[in-house]
Scaffold this motif. Structure first.
Motif, PDB file in Angstrom:
ATOM      1  N   LYS A 163       0.827  -1.209   0.000  1.00 26.36           N
ATOM      2  CA  LYS A 163       0.000   0.000   0.000  1.00 26.36           C
ATOM      3  C   LYS A 163       0.859   1.257   0.000  1.00 26.36           C
ATOM      4  O   LYS A 163       0.546   2.249  -0.666  1.00 26.36           O
ATOM      5  N   VAL A 164       1.930   1.226   0.786  1.00 23.06           N
ATOM      6  CA  VAL A 164       2.847   2.367   0.785  1.00 23.06           C
ATOM      7  C   VAL A 164       3.450   2.579  -0.597  1.00 23.06           C
ATOM      8  O   VAL A 164       3.699   3.705  -1.025  1.00 23.06           O
ATOM      9  N   SER A 165       3.639   1.452  -1.332  1.00 23.92           N
ATOM     10  CA  SER A 165       4.221   1.539  -2.680  1.00 23.92           C
ATOM     11  C   SER A 165       3.200   1.963  -3.718  1.00 23.92           C
ATOM     12  O   SER A 165       3.546   2.075  -4.895  1.00 23.92           O
ATOM     13  N   GLY A 166       1.917   2.130  -3.316  1.00 19.21           N
ATOM     14  CA  GLY A 166       0.924   2.640  -4.254  1.00 19.21           C
ATOM     15  C   GLY A 166      -0.145   1.668  -4.680  1.00 19.21           C
ATOM     16  O   GLY A 166      -1.002   2.002  -5.510  1.00 19.21           O
ATOM     17  N   ALA A 167      -0.139   0.418  -4.180  1.00 21.76           N
ATOM     18  CA  ALA A 167      -1.162  -0.563  -4.562  1.00 21.76           C
ATOM     19  C   ALA A 167      -2.521  -0.168  -3.991  1.00 21.76           C
ATOM     20  O   ALA A 167      -2.610   0.332  -2.868  1.00 21.76           O
ATOM     21  N   VAL A 168      -3.580  -0.395  -4.793  1.00 17.75           N
ATOM     22  CA  VAL A 168      -4.938  -0.141  -4.326  1.00 17.75           C
ATOM     23  C   VAL A 168      -5.553  -1.453  -3.858  1.00 17.75           C
ATOM     24  O   VAL A 168      -5.030  -2.538  -4.107  1.00 17.75           O
ATOM     25  N   ARG A 169      -6.709  -1.342  -3.222  1.00 17.65           N
ATOM     26  CA  ARG A 169      -7.267  -2.519  -2.550  1.00 17.65           C
ATOM     27  C   ARG A 169      -7.623  -3.636  -3.521  1.00 17.65           C
ATOM     28  O   ARG A 169      -7.382  -4.813  -3.249  1.00 17.65           O
ATOM     29  N   TRP A 170      -8.219  -3.302  -4.670  1.00 20.00           N
ATOM     30  CA  TRP A 170      -8.647  -4.364  -5.577  1.00 20.00           C
ATOM     31  C   TRP A 170      -7.457  -5.146  -6.122  1.00 20.00           C
ATOM     32  O   TRP A 170      -7.563  -6.348  -6.401  1.00 20.00           O
ATOM     33  N   GLN A 171      -6.290  -4.473  -6.267  1.00 19.31           N
ATOM     34  CA  GLN A 171      -5.104  -5.183  -6.709  1.00 19.31           C
ATOM     35  C   GLN A 171      -4.623  -6.182  -5.655  1.00 19.31           C
ATOM     36  O   GLN A 171      -4.216  -7.307  -5.973  1.00 19.31           O
ATOM     37  N   LEU A 172      -4.681  -5.780  -4.396  1.00 18.51           N
ATOM     38  CA  LEU A 172      -4.300  -6.695  -3.321  1.00 18.51           C
ATOM     39  C   LEU A 172      -5.262  -7.871  -3.233  1.00 18.51           C
ATOM     40  O   LEU A 172      -4.855  -9.022  -3.045  1.00 18.51           O
ATOM     41  N   MET A 173      -6.573  -7.573  -3.367  1.00 22.87           N
ATOM     42  CA  MET A 173      -7.552  -8.664  -3.347  1.00 22.87           C
ATOM     43  C   MET A 173      -7.324  -9.627  -4.510  1.00 22.87           C
ATOM     44  O   MET A 173      -7.419 -10.849  -4.352  1.00 22.87           O
ATOM     45  N   ALA A 174      -6.988  -9.092  -5.685  1.00 28.09           N
ATOM     46  CA  ALA A 174      -6.732  -9.951  -6.842  1.00 28.09           C
ATOM     47  C   ALA A 174      -5.553 -10.874  -6.579  1.00 28.09           C
ATOM     48  O   ALA A 174      -5.557 -12.055  -6.972  1.00 28.09           O
ATOM     49  N   GLN A 175      -4.520 -10.355  -5.904  1.00 29.62           N
ATOM     50  CA  GLN A 175      -3.355 -11.186  -5.602  1.00 29.62           C
ATOM     51  C   GLN A 175      -3.736 -12.351  -4.696  1.00 29.62           C
ATOM     52  O   GLN A 175      -3.384 -13.509  -4.960  1.00 29.62           O
ATOM     53  N   PHE A 176      -4.476 -12.065  -3.617  1.00 27.00           N
ATOM     54  CA  PHE A 176      -4.856 -13.128  -2.687  1.00 27.00           C
ATOM     55  C   PHE A 176      -5.842 -14.106  -3.319  1.00 27.00           C
ATOM     56  O   PHE A 176      -5.788 -15.314  -3.064  1.00 27.00           O
ATOM     57  N   MET A 177      -6.730 -13.592  -4.165  1.00 28.09           N
ATOM     58  CA  MET A 177      -7.677 -14.476  -4.829  1.00 28.09           C
ATOM     59  C   MET A 177      -6.963 -15.391  -5.836  1.00 28.09           C
ATOM     60  O   MET A 177      -7.314 -16.563  -5.995  1.00 28.09           O
ATOM     61  N   ALA A 178      -5.936 -14.882  -6.524  1.00 28.23           N
ATOM     62  CA  ALA A 178      -5.176 -15.712  -7.453  1.00 28.23           C
ATOM     63  C   ALA A 178      -4.490 -16.845  -6.712  1.00 28.23           C
ATOM     64  O   ALA A 178      -4.450 -17.991  -7.187  1.00 28.23           O
ATOM     65  N   GLU A 179      -3.954 -16.550  -5.527  1.00 30.18           N
ATOM     66  CA  GLU A 179      -3.330 -17.589  -4.724  1.00 30.18           C
ATOM     67  C   GLU A 179      -4.347 -18.658  -4.337  1.00 30.18           C
ATOM     68  O   GLU A 179      -4.062 -19.858  -4.390  1.00 30.18           O
ATOM     69  N   SER A 180      -5.536 -18.226  -3.981  1.00 35.20           N
ATOM     70  CA  SER A 180      -6.576 -19.164  -3.576  1.00 35.20           C
ATOM     71  C   SER A 180      -7.037 -20.025  -4.749  1.00 35.20           C
ATOM     72  O   SER A 180      -7.233 -21.239  -4.614  1.00 35.20           O
ATOM     73  N   VAL A 181      -7.212 -19.404  -5.937  1.00 34.38           N
ATOM     74  CA  VAL A 181      -7.660 -20.155  -7.106  1.00 34.38           C
ATOM     75  C   VAL A 181      -6.599 -21.172  -7.526  1.00 34.38           C
ATOM     76  O   VAL A 181      -6.919 -22.315  -7.889  1.00 34.38           O
ATOM     77  N   MET A 182      -5.316 -20.798  -7.476  1.00 38.18           N
ATOM     78  CA  MET A 182      -4.258 -21.733  -7.819  1.00 38.18           C
ATOM     79  C   MET A 182      -4.287 -22.954  -6.894  1.00 38.18           C
ATOM     80  O   MET A 182      -4.169 -24.096  -7.336  1.00 38.18           O
ATOM     81  N   LEU A 183      -4.442 -22.697  -5.615  1.00 38.15           N
ATOM     82  CA  LEU A 183      -4.506 -23.795  -4.658  1.00 38.15           C
ATOM     83  C   LEU A 183      -5.716 -24.676  -4.946  1.00 38.15           C
ATOM     84  O   LEU A 183      -5.646 -25.906  -4.849  1.00 38.15           O
ATOM     85  N   SER A 184      -6.829 -24.067  -5.339  1.00 38.69           N
ATOM     86  CA  SER A 184      -8.036 -24.833  -5.623  1.00 38.69           C
ATOM     87  C   SER A 184      -7.869 -25.697  -6.863  1.00 38.69           C
ATOM     88  O   SER A 184      -8.376 -26.828  -6.922  1.00 38.69           O
ATOM     89  N   VAL A 185      -7.141 -25.213  -7.875  1.00 39.19           N
ATOM     90  CA  VAL A 185      -6.895 -26.011  -9.084  1.00 39.19           C
ATOM     91  C   VAL A 185      -6.017 -27.214  -8.751  1.00 39.19           C
ATOM     92  O   VAL A 185      -6.245 -28.330  -9.237  1.00 39.19           O
ATOM     93  N   PHE A 186      -4.990 -27.003  -7.898  1.00 39.34           N
ATOM     94  CA  PHE A 186      -4.202 -28.144  -7.440  1.00 39.34           C
ATOM     95  C   PHE A 186      -5.102 -29.163  -6.731  1.00 39.34           C
ATOM     96  O   PHE A 186      -4.958 -30.376  -6.908  1.00 39.34           O
ATOM     97  N   ALA A 187      -6.023 -28.648  -5.906  1.00 37.11           N
ATOM     98  CA  ALA A 187      -6.920 -29.531  -5.162  1.00 37.11           C
ATOM     99  C   ALA A 187      -7.817 -30.329  -6.103  1.00 37.11           C
ATOM    100  O   ALA A 187      -8.162 -31.479  -5.805  1.00 37.11           O
ATOM    101  N   LEU A 188      -8.193 -29.744  -7.254  1.00 34.67           N
ATOM    102  CA  LEU A 188      -9.028 -30.473  -8.211  1.00 34.67           C
ATOM    103  C   LEU A 188      -8.300 -31.708  -8.725  1.00 34.67           C
ATOM    104  O   LEU A 188      -8.899 -32.776  -8.871  1.00 34.67           O
ATOM    105  N   GLY A 189      -6.996 -31.578  -9.005  1.00 33.55           N
ATOM    106  CA  GLY A 189      -6.225 -32.729  -9.447  1.00 33.55           C
ATOM    107  C   GLY A 189      -6.180 -33.823  -8.395  1.00 33.55           C
ATOM    108  O   GLY A 189      -6.342 -35.014  -8.701  1.00 33.55           O
TER     109      GLY A 189
END
Length: 794
Positions: free
Chosen positions: A320-346
């Motif tokens: 945030k200090v570097s200039g990131a906005v909230r939706w960008q941070l949420m996108a990062q955490f959601m991408a991590e969650s989706v990746m983990l979920s795809v591994f779980a599908l396998g």
């Protein structure tokens, strides 16, 4: 940017491998159950896809109104309806009637039972069942077999042209063999008979009787372009005309309505005399179980992500200090969650392959459904939706941190009154798992109770042998000569199962009250052989039976106590000598009254029972083996059977084994046990992750306490007590709810086990044991740590 999110997500998952494993395994377990449900839901919509012109083919339903104005929908109809529709209405192209029943067929001196359907000639074109060889069965006394039945009846030989025999219809010629029938079909049968084969007087009367609305099923194919509305409007008119002069007993009347084959499955309503189509209720239950299991895994993800909130909060602050906005941070955490979920599908797919061979899974869930491309698209979409759902709460919470809060470490998340969200989720996980365990244990204890209970008749040391084509008296004479055989008797039905023939009997030949009873054929040795108790009167008199096993039906019968009550004849002694009518031509006299015993399933209370001597209906012999050397006696029994019937394998079975197989339902219990084990494993892994993170964050505190003289057991208790309290809270919530869930199942049985301390105490004990081991494993390791290592940086 997206590539950057993926790289960071992968690094975070690899850095925290324990937490990643817990989340992937948990999500995979929940997904696997959901995938099973999705496969079954997909299969439910596949029912009837093989029927040609299903958009203009209808099954007629009968809505029956009882005398107390209760409405019940039947999938069956009176059989004359089909002829009226075809004869009087030009927009009807074809009709087909189906009568479903069970019979025993004699094939090459083998007696084999199977379900059959008697059908009209247009059945093959209206419903589209295709033949692999031969011709449809349209002439009298002809039949078409399924491939499985053809192999069971005739082995690998060509069955076309061969003949099978039945007592009711005589000889039946095989004219064809079906192609392999679709698994997802609302009609299940082993063979199809032509409708003219049903030539007995009772069957002929059934085909013209408008009063019998449970006789069979009626299918109608409309002509192309025929309006469905016009067809539906005529059905109530036909019903009103047909029932105008009918005097019903317990019904006011009925009417008809049409059900398109395209809407046959999933069924929106529960039909009496229903067929094998899926229901929305079953599918909803399956999906609910899967979603609950998946929800437990989602709780784990939320729990473990929030447990590491402090380290992730610092990351958020820097971004945030570097200039990131909230939706960008949420996108990062959601991408991590989706990746983990795809591994779980396998992983979920691998788990699915492991449990696929289980009989319960094949029979009730995925049998006959192929994993098509469209289904895989659904799977991938479902896994991504799961990832987004699991990651939404942590992403929103973590992305909302302010740098000032991070510096002051004010990241605690409260739900209400000081209870954190993480603790609430742990309680919910273990409460759900414990409720499932209590319900499953109640089910398993009930199944075991039915399989091993005292039914009131002797089952120990009794060997049941199907007679097939062997004459009973000849077999009994041979068996009685074997040393170690105490007694031999005959029966038409094995007690502890369906109960036998169920029909109404009357006190007077015409008129008067009728009483529904179960009727079982026995011989005069049965009462003594099965240790039944005579309360009044005497046993059936000795009857002469020739060597072929035939004999005249006896005019004396035995009844049980419940039949005495149903007949309203007084007490057992007063009943002896009184008469009643089994049918219009058979009057019988009560010779004795036997003490009540459980001869049907435990779902029902004890019903009225009539035991009569009818040698033509004998299907089993009951051989009572003496104590001592049952193996040698059994070998002699097998040799006698082989000598009398060399063409059939010996099919004798101990009565205790029969009852156990009939009522234990091991496949169902094993599958439910698997689901419960998954729920507990998910909860325990989540707890392990939470304890691991907590002990890691308190490692310096543990070091200081050890330097100050704290003992290992004190440190273990300090680190464990908060989590033990959560287990106790979960137990307090789950015990009453689990009791209600177990009773909801047991209330369906007239005789059932109780849910007492042995059930509730055992489940809560296992909960505390599993939770205690999970907590103790990590806290013990933390308590043994060297203070010099943890305090070195200080």
């Amino acid at each position: 940017m997206f590539r950057n999110y993926v790289v960071i997500a992968f690094r975070n998952l690899w850095k925290h491998r324990l937490f990643s494993f817990i989340n992937i395994f948990g999500l995979a377990s929940g997904m696997m159950v959901c995938l099973l449900a999705l496969i079954d839901i997909k299969g439910a919509f596949d029912y009837g896809n093989f029927h040609p012109h299903s958009d203009r083919t209808y099954r007629i339903l009968t809505d029956v109104t009882s005398s107390d104005n209760q409405m019940a929908a039947f999938a069956s109809t009176p059989l004359p309806l089909a002829n009226v529709l075809k004869r009087e209405y030009g927009f009807v192209e074809k009709t087909a009637r189906v009568i479903r029943d069970y019979a025993e067929f004699t094939v090459d001196q083998k007696k084999l039972g199977d379900y059959y359907c008697a059908v009209d000639p247009d059945f093959f074109t209206v419903l589209g069942y295709k033949l692999a060889a031969g011709q449809p069965a349209t002439e009298p006394n002809t039949a078409v077999l399924t491939p499985q039945t053809a192999e069971r009846f005739f082995g690998l030989a060509n069955p076309i042209g061969k003949v099978i025999h039945t007592k009711e219809y005589g000889s039946i010629a095989i004219t064809g063999v079906f192609q392999t029938l679709p698994t997802r079909s609302h009609l299940h049968f082993g063979l199809v008979l032509s409708m003219p084969t049903l030539s007995t007087e009772n069957r002929k009367r059934q085909q013209t009787d408008w009063k019998q609305y449970t006789s069979g099923y009626t299918y109608v194919l409309l002509k192309e372009g025929a309006p469905a509305d016009q067809f539906e409007k005529i059905l109530p008119t036909i019903a009103a005309r047909a029932t105008k002069d009918i005097r019903f007993g317990s019904e006011k009347g009925y009417t008809f309505r049409a059900q398109s084959l395209t809407s046959l499955s999933p069924s929106h309503e529960s039909l009496m005399m229903g067929t094998w189509e899926q229901t929305w209720g079953k599918l909803a239950t399956e999906m609910a179980v899967g979603l609950v299991t998946l929800l437990l895994a989602v709780f784990n993800y939320v729990n473990l992500t929030l447990a590491r909130s402090l380290s992730r909060a610092r990351e958020v602050g820097i971004r945030k200090v570097s200039g990131a906005v909230r939706w960008q941070l949420m996108a990062q955490f959601m991408a991590e969650s989706v990746m983990l979920s795809v591994f779980a599908l396998g992983v979920a797919y691998l788990l699915l392959m492991l449990i696929e061979p289980m009989p319960f899974v094949q029979q009730w869930l995925i049998g006959g459904v192929e994993l098509s491309t469209s289904l895989w698209v659904v799977f991938v979409g479902f896994s991504m939706a799961t990832g987004l759902l699991a990651g939404f709460v942590p992403a929103r919470v973590l992305s909302g941190f302010r740098p000032a809060q991070v510096l002051r470490s004010q990241t605690g998340l409260k739900v209400f009154k000081g209870i954190t969200l993480r603790k609430s989720l742990i309680v919910a996980q273990f409460a759900i798992a414990l409720i499932a365990m209590i319900a499953l244990l109640s089910m398993a204890r009930q199944q075991n109770y039915m399989a091993t209970a005292d039914y009131g008749f002797r089952s120990e040391g009794i060997l049941n042998i199907p007679l097939n084509t062997v004459p009973y008296q000849r077999l009994a004479n041979e068996l009685n000569r074997i040393p170690g055989v105490d007694r031999v008797s005959a029966t038409s039905e094995l007690f502890g199962s369906h109960g036998g023939e169920y029909r109404k009997v009357r006190r007077q030949k015409t008129g008067g009250d009728s009483t529904a009873v179960f009727i079982t054929a026995i011989d005069q040795h049965f009462v003594a052989n099965m240790d039944l108790t005579l309360l009044a009167g005497q046993n059936l008199p000795e009857m002469t039976t020739d060597t072929s096993g035939e004999g005249s039906p006896g005019r004396f019968v035995l009844v049980n106590e419940e039949a005495v009550n149903a007949f309203r004849m007084g007490n057992p002694r007063e009943v002896v000598g009184q008469t009643f009518w089994l049918n219009d031509s058979t009057e019988v006299q009560i010779a004795g009254v036997v003490k009540n015993f459980r001869f049907t399933t435990f779902n029902w209370a004890i019903k009225p029972l009539v035991l009569s001597y009818q040698p033509k209906q004998f299907r089993y012999v009951n051989v009572r083996i003496a104590d001592g050397a049952p193996e040698a006696t059994l070998a002699n029994v097998q040799s006698v059977w082989k000598r009398l019937n060399p063409h059939q394998p010996f099919a004798g079975e101990w009565y205790g084994d029969f009852l156990y197989k009939r009522h234990s339902h091991e496949d169902d219990v094993n599958f439910m046990g698997l689901l419960t084990a998954l729920a507990f494993s998910i909860a325990c892994l989540g707890l392990l992750g939470m304890v691991t993170y907590t002990t890691e964050t308190r490692v310096k505190e543990v070091g200081i306490r050890k330097v100050m003289g704290a003992q290992v057991r004190q440190i273990i208790w300090l680190l464990s007590w908060d989590f033990v309290k959560l287990l106790l809270i979960a137990g307090g919530i789950a015990l009453p709810l689990g009791y209600l869930a177990g009773m909801a199942f047991l209330i369906n049985f007239a005789y059932h086990v109780s849910i007492g301390f042995e059930t509730l105490g055992g489940c809560i004990g296992l909960l505390l044991a599993l939770g205690g081991l999970t907590i103790g494993f990590r806290t013990y390791r933390a308590a043994l740590s060297n203070p010099a290592d943890s305090l070195r940086s200080e």
